[in-house]
Design a protein around this motif. Structure first.
Motif, PDB file in Angstrom:
ATOM      1  N   GLU A  80     -41.441 -33.131 -98.735  1.00  0.00           N
ATOM      2  CA  GLU A  80     -41.554 -32.108 -97.690  1.00  0.00           C
ATOM      3  C   GLU A  80     -40.678 -30.899 -98.005  1.00  0.00           C
ATOM      4  OE1 GLU A  80     -42.992 -35.866 -96.120  1.00  0.00           O
ATOM      5  OE2 GLU A  80     -41.112 -35.307 -97.094  1.00  0.00           O
ATOM      6  N   THR A 137     -42.613 -21.364 -98.536  1.00  0.00           N
ATOM      7  CA  THR A 137     -41.754 -20.252 -98.120  1.00  0.00           C
ATOM      8  C   THR A 137     -41.800 -19.122 -99.138  1.00  0.00           C
ATOM      9  OG1 THR A 137     -40.276 -21.748 -96.929  1.00  0.00           O
ATOM     10  CG2 THR A 137     -39.409 -19.571 -97.519  1.00  0.00           C
ATOM     11  N   LEU A 165     -41.928 -27.229 -98.604  1.00  0.00           N
ATOM     12  CA  LEU A 165     -41.405 -26.147 -97.765  1.00  0.00           C
ATOM     13  C   LEU A 165     -40.915 -24.989 -98.622  1.00  0.00           C
ATOM     14  CD1 LEU A 165     -40.445 -24.987 -95.034  1.00  0.00           C
ATOM     15  CD2 LEU A 165     -38.319 -26.285 -95.350  1.00  0.00           C
TER      16      LEU A 165
END
Length: 433
Positions: free
Chosen positions: A306, A314, A310
């Motif tokens: 995760e 991002t 992320l």
């Protein structure tokens, strides 16, 4: 590019290429050398004629003396000027070709002179104070052209940065920052402190109102669901009409209960919810078991896959958003940036306090840079001259100042002629017949 003439090429041992500006200087230098040489030849011709005819015309002795002094002055100054840049007539006379021989010492002395007299914090500050950079920059930034130029240069810088940056490296940095600042610290205490402030201020009441309203709406729309739950849990021997009465009664009471909670801001259920939430906020800050549970939830939410995802999402989002904005002059971000630049420029012009702060910051930064790196900055001069070829250095300097130095030869010719005339006149007056 332009090259030196053949004579100058033979002096330097190669054909040097000149920029257009240096070519213009070289042409002016040749013109001045020709003029100085022509004056010397003229003096020689006058001397020869006067010397040959002075017995017939006594006044020519004065002319001969003037021409003789002019030739001496011209030759002496030619030797002095030439000795700076090369050996006169190729003869290695001591203390000639000064610049080629002492190139490194000249570079060192020039570097020290610049460092001591120009690269001083006080000198830089005084100059910047007199310039008022903030207001001049502000006047330019406040114009549409100035703001647009800054925006374009900023867009080019962003595009260049994204071209140089490696996506994997940036994602690794983001991932490390997430792990360090988001995952490494425990979540419980900071979340508990934030929640406690929110609950103490009563900001959660609107959320509770929303939940109660949704519960009331659900009860009103699900009579069958409520009664069916009661019927399903009733013993099989209970008659159907009894189940219907009980289900109807439960639904009516549930509706009254929800309506009471909905209408009474001080209802016991609301107070219970407040107490539960506040206790939860305190437990998140101080109860080891609750803190551990929060850490467990954090680990489940943000495991290694995760976090990597992320970081990737991002960076991809930021990169695409910025590139789309800088590549589209009509984008909102581009427009806002340009407007912000103009507004800042306007403030620099109108806000004396802000302009003063900016000027002081620039002066402090420049003063610090000069004080810290003055030796390195001045050393560029010494290092650059040290890398130059000796003959090339002499050529560069002669092109810059040689034309003016030729005036020394002209002045020497004129002054020598006058000096010769005066000396002969005085001598003739004292010792002549």
């Amino acid at each position: 590019m332009v090259t030196l003439n053949r004579a100058e090429s033979r002096k330097t041992g190669r054909t040097a290429e000149l920029s257009p500006a240096d070519a213009e200087r070289a042409e002016a230098l040749r013109s001045m050398k020709t003029l100085a040489l022509s004056l010397l030849i003229a003096m020689a011709v006058v001397f020869a004629v006067a010397f040959a005819l002075q017995r017939q015309f006594a006044w020519l002795e004065y002319v001969r003396s003037a021409a003789e002094g002019g030739m001496v002055g011209a030759l002496a100054d030619w030797f002095a000027v030439t000795a700076l840049f090369r050996h006169p007539m190729g003869l290695k006379i001591p203390h000639t070709a000064i610049i080629p021989r002492r190139k490194d010492q000249i570079g060192s002395a020039l570097s020290g002179f610049v460092e001591d007299n120009f690269l001083s914090a006080d000198v830089v500050r005084d100059k910047l104070d007199s310039v008022d950079i903030a207001r001049k920059a502000g006047s330019w930034l406040a114009t549409p052209a100035g703001a647009e130029r800054v925006a374009k240069e900023g867009a080019a810088a962003i595009r260049g940065a994204f071209t140089v940056l490696n996506d994997d490296d940036v994602q690794a940095v983001i991932e490390s920052l997430v792990r360090k600042h988001l995952l490494a610290p425990p979540w419980g205490p900071p979340i508990g402190r934030l929640a406690e402030r929110v609950f103490d201020a009563g900001h959660h009441h609107r959320l509770v109102d929303l939940l109660v309203d949704r519960a009331a709406d659900w009860v009103a729309a699900n009579y069958g669901t409520v009664t069916h739950v009661v019927t399903d849990r009733s013993p099989s021997w209970v008659p159907n009409f009894a189940n219907e009465l009980v289900g109807d009664k439960v639904y009516i009471e549930l509706s009254k209960f929800v309506a009471a909670v909905q209408s009474d801001p001080n209802h016991q259920v609301r107070e219970s919810i407040d107490k539960y939430l506040k206790d939860l906020a305190r437990d998140l800050q101080s109860d080891p078991e609750m803190i551990a549970r929060a850490e467990n939830i954090k680990g489940q939410i943000l495991g290694d896959p995760e976090v990597r995802d992320l970081a990737r999402r991002t960076w991809t989002t930021i990169k695409h958003a910025l590139l789309d904005a800088v590549n589209d002059p009509q984008s909102e971000l581009y427009h806002r940036f340009t407007t912000a630049v103009r507004d800042f420029g306007t403030r620099l012009v109108s806000d004396e306090e802000l302009a003063g702060k900016v000027n002081k910051w620039i002066a402090d930064a420049a003063g610090y840079a000069v004080a810290t790196y003055r030796s390195d900055i001045a050393g560029v001069i010494e290092d650059t001259i040290a890398r130059w070829d000796a003959e090339e250095t002499s050529q560069k300097i002669e092109l810059q100042v040689g034309r003016d130095l030729q005036y020394i030869r002209l002045n020497g010719t004129v002054v020598g002629a006058l000096a010769g005339l005066v000396i002969y006149t005085i001598a003739h007056a004292i010792f002549g017949g």
